[in-house]
Write an enzyme that holds these catalytic residues in place. Structure first.
Site, mmCIF file in Angstrom:
data_model
loop_
_atom_site.group_PDB
_atom_site.id
_atom_site.type_symbol
_atom_site.label_atom_id
_atom_site.label_comp_id
_atom_site.label_asym_id
_atom_site.label_seq_id
_atom_site.Cartn_x
_atom_site.Cartn_y
_atom_site.Cartn_z
ATOM 1 N N THR A 1 3.511 -2.021 0.609
ATOM 2 C CA THR A 1 2.441 -1.639 -0.312
ATOM 3 C C THR A 1 1.256 -1.148 0.523
ATOM 4 O OG1 THR A 1 1.699 -3.923 -0.250
ATOM 5 C CG2 THR A 1 3.120 -3.320 -2.074
ATOM 6 N N ASP A 2 0.155 -0.815 -0.143
ATOM 7 C CA ASP A 2 -1.064 -0.411 0.577
ATOM 8 C C ASP A 2 -1.573 -1.613 1.392
ATOM 9 O OD1 ASP A 2 -0.862 1.961 -0.852
ATOM 10 O OD2 ASP A 2 -2.297 1.335 -2.392
ATOM 11 N N GLU B 1 11.939 -9.043 2.328
ATOM 12 C CA GLU B 1 11.013 -8.837 1.200
ATOM 13 C C GLU B 1 10.362 -10.187 0.898
ATOM 14 O OE1 GLU B 1 9.861 -6.301 -1.142
ATOM 15 O OE2 GLU B 1 8.775 -8.116 -1.714
ATOM 16 N N GLN C 1 2.095 -11.349 -6.828
ATOM 17 C CA GLN C 1 1.483 -10.166 -7.445
ATOM 18 C C GLN C 1 1.918 -10.004 -8.890
ATOM 19 O OE1 GLN C 1 3.056 -7.479 -4.536
ATOM 20 N NE2 GLN C 1 5.100 -8.351 -4.778
ATOM 21 N N PRO D 1 -1.165 -9.345 1.165
ATOM 22 C CA PRO D 1 -0.188 -9.738 2.192
ATOM 23 C C PRO D 1 0.241 -8.599 3.131
ATOM 24 C CG PRO D 1 0.818 -9.789 -0.005
ATOM 25 C CD PRO D 1 -0.644 -9.548 -0.199
ATOM 26 N N GLY E 1 7.481 -10.322 6.490
ATOM 27 C CA GLY E 1 7.925 -9.420 7.559
ATOM 28 C C GLY E 1 7.140 -9.581 8.855
ATOM 29 N N ASP F 1 12.612 -2.943 -3.886
ATOM 30 C CA ASP F 1 13.229 -2.169 -4.968
ATOM 31 C C ASP F 1 14.605 -1.643 -4.571
ATOM 32 O OD1 ASP F 1 12.662 0.612 -3.693
ATOM 33 O OD2 ASP F 1 10.699 -0.340 -3.753
ATOM 34 N N ASP G 1 8.406 -0.323 4.584
ATOM 35 C CA ASP G 1 8.303 0.243 3.239
ATOM 36 C C ASP G 1 7.377 -0.678 2.449
ATOM 37 O OD1 ASP G 1 8.694 1.389 0.778
ATOM 38 O OD2 ASP G 1 10.822 0.887 0.624
HETATM 39 N N1 AG3 Z 1 5.691 1.662 -1.161
HETATM 40 C C1 AG3 Z 1 4.460 1.992 -1.804
HETATM 41 C C2 AG3 Z 1 3.640 2.992 -1.104
HETATM 42 C C3 AG3 Z 1 2.216 2.856 -1.484
HETATM 43 C C4 AG3 Z 1 1.861 3.496 -2.779
HETATM 44 N N2 AG3 Z 1 0.462 3.379 -2.974
HETATM 45 C C5 AG3 Z 1 -0.169 3.574 -4.127
HETATM 46 N N3 AG3 Z 1 0.481 3.949 -5.214
HETATM 47 N N4 AG3 Z 1 -1.468 3.357 -4.189
HETATM 48 C C6 AG3 Z 1 6.764 2.161 -1.872
HETATM 49 C C7 AG3 Z 1 7.693 1.228 -2.426
HETATM 50 C C8 AG3 Z 1 8.907 2.032 -2.757
HETATM 51 N N5 AG3 Z 1 10.032 1.562 -2.047
#
Ligand code: AG3
Length: 277
Positions: A155-156, A105, A31, A160, A137, A86, A153
């Site tokens: 992403t949308d 991760e 990404q 992946p 994962g 993160d 935790d």
């Molecule tokens: N995870 C991201 C949640 C999704 C956010 N979506 C968005 N901005 N469209 C969070 C990672 C922080 N540890």
């Protein structure tokens, strides 16, 4: 010249921040990673131009995704975090008396970026109780077991992360959990992505005896009102007494509200109760 970063939350809605400086951009194998210094929201980390966190409001998300399941469990010693490179979720988990945290991760570059640009968020990643795996994962949970709490935790559900939002994945997490195990996943916006939230709840409740959703306001995420969904094998989160558990330092999470967090705004409970909205 004015510099702005915008996230397209939908095709027709964008959230924009005036930025002081672009601190970093890199295309990793998975990404586009970027770090911006903003005028009003501190530093922002984005993956594929989607906001993962800002230093101004990250504690809300990280406290709520960690402490709600940890207090519900009450005695978790082995915890798995999927995504979360993160380090924010790990930082919060380390406030509990855990023995081991496994962080899985997929993208090593996210961890490197956070270590360099977000020291207050990545600070727990070098703790001896934390073991980091650079793996997918989805595959990891098929091979590893013995966790008290699993936190997704992610992403949308794009690219992946799609497989992290499926009944099959929830089944594999169920198997990876101990007898009293608990899963919590970040589960998107009930305002902007109502069908997705509905589907996630349905899928998770097809696997876990107790499935409960809770929400928090996260100003920098789409729709601002964000959901988390908990699947629990034996512990009913609505009955769990948490008042005698050790104190943890937080800025948003309140232990007195632990059980009330699961009492949802009516439009959200209607959404997931099959009655639609
Ligand atoms: N995870 C991201 C949640 C999704 C956010 N979506 C968005 N901005 N469209 C969070 C990672 C922080 N540890």
């Amino acid at each position: 010249m004015e510099l702005w970063f915008s996230e397209y939350q939908t095709k027709n809605v964008k959230l924009s921040f005036r930025i002081k400086e672009v601190l970093y951009t890199k295309q990793s194998s998975y990404q586009k990673i970027a770090v911006y210094e903003t005028e009003d929201f501190g530093r922002i980390l984005t993956l594929d131009d989607t906001i993962m966190l800002t230093t101004k409001d990250e504690y809300i998300y990280h406290e709520m995704i960690s402490h709600v399941p940890m207090l519900t469990h009450g005695d978790a010693s082995r915890v798995l975090v999927i995504g979360g490179g993160d380090g924010g979720t790990v930082r919060e988990l380390l406030k509990h008396p855990v023995k081991e945290i496994h962080l899985v991760e997929i993208d090593k570059e996210v961890i490197e970026t956070s270590k360099k640009y977000f020291p207050t968020i990545s600070c727990g990643l070098s703790d001896p109780r934390v073991k980091i795996y650079f793996e997918d994962g989805i595959e990891f949970v098929k091979k590893n077991t013995g966790y008290d709490v699993v936190i997704v935790d992610s992403t949308d559900p794009i690219g992946p992360a799609v497989g992290l939002f499926s009944a099959e994945f929830y089944k594999n997490v169920f198997e990876a959990l101990n007898e009293d195990g608990i899963l919590v996943a970040q589960t998107e916006s009930p305002i902007l992505f109502d069908n997705l939230v509905k589907k996630i709840y349905k899928d998770m409740s097809s696997v876990f005896p107790y499935t409960n959703m809770y929400s928090a306001v996260i100003p920098t995420y789409p729709g601002a009102l964000w959901t988390f969904t908990m699947g629990s094998k034996t512990i009913n989160p609505l009955l769990k007494e948490v008042s005698s558990l050790p104190h943890i330092d937080t800025k948003f999470y309140r232990r007195e509200l632990q059980k009330s967090y699961f009492i949802l705004p009516p439009f959200v409970s209607n959404l997931i109760s099959d009655r639609g909205v």
